[in-house]
Write a protein that holds these residues in place. Structure first.
Motif, short mmCIF file in Angstrom:
data_model
loop_
_atom_site.label_atom_id
_atom_site.label_comp_id
_atom_site.label_asym_id
_atom_site.label_seq_id
_atom_site.Cartn_x
_atom_site.Cartn_y
_atom_site.Cartn_z
N UNK A 1 0.84 -1.20 0.00
CA UNK A 1 0.00 0.00 0.00
C UNK A 1 0.87 1.25 0.00
N UNK A 2 0.32 2.32 -0.53
CA UNK A 2 0.99 3.61 -0.49
C UNK A 2 -0.07 4.71 -0.54
N UNK A 3 0.35 5.92 -0.18
CA UNK A 3 -0.53 7.07 -0.33
C UNK A 3 -1.10 7.62 0.96
N UNK A 4 -0.84 6.97 2.08
CA UNK A 4 -1.35 7.49 3.33
C UNK A 4 -0.59 8.74 3.76
N UNK A 5 -1.08 9.36 4.84
CA UNK A 5 -0.40 10.54 5.34
C UNK A 5 -1.29 11.39 6.20
N UNK A 6 -0.85 12.62 6.42
CA UNK A 6 -1.58 13.58 7.23
C UNK A 6 -2.27 14.58 6.31
N UNK A 7 -3.55 14.81 6.55
CA UNK A 7 -4.31 15.74 5.73
C UNK A 7 -5.27 16.51 6.62
#
Length: 122
Positions: free
Chosen positions: A6-12
């Motif tokens: 998986x990729x693309x997570x983060x803080x928003x």
């Protein structure tokens, strides 16, 4: 062996958007459904959205109208476009590949990714 990355997570910030990707690799003949689940601290893992190989989708009520799941069968990749994010969407998001055949006559297996953190906060 089959791996899901998986990729693309983060803080928003609240109201923002993120796009998650999950690529399945390894010995794969076919995958029935791919999907996304999430688990917040102290809560059980819950379904977010799934998509079958023919494009049929299913969404949890709490993401309808905000999240869109899509899939590239040729790349064995599933995406989750998340819009209008809310603080309650904060969780670890897990990718799932359901009823995977590693060759035409193999048994069907279920695989999970390692998870990606999504944090919605100002």
């Amino acid at each position: 062996q089959v791996q899901l990355v998986e990729s693309g997570g983060g803080l928003v910030q609240p109201g923002g958007s993120l796009r998650l990707s999950c690529a399945a690799s390894g010995s794969i003949f076919s995958i029935n459904a791919m999907g996304w689940y999430r688990q917040a601290p102290g809560k059980q893992r819950e379904l977010v959205a799934t998509i079958t190989s023919d494009g049929s989708t299913n969404y949890a009520d709490f993401v309808k109208g905000r999240f869109t799941i899509s899939r590239d069968n040729a790349k064995n990749t599933v995406y989750l476009q998340m819009n209008s994010l809310k603080p309650e969407d904060t969780a670890v998001y897990y990718c799932n590949a359901d009823q995977v055949r590693v060759h035409r006559y193999s048994s069907k297996y279920d695989f999970w990714g390692q998870g990606t953190q999504v944090t919605v906060s100002s």
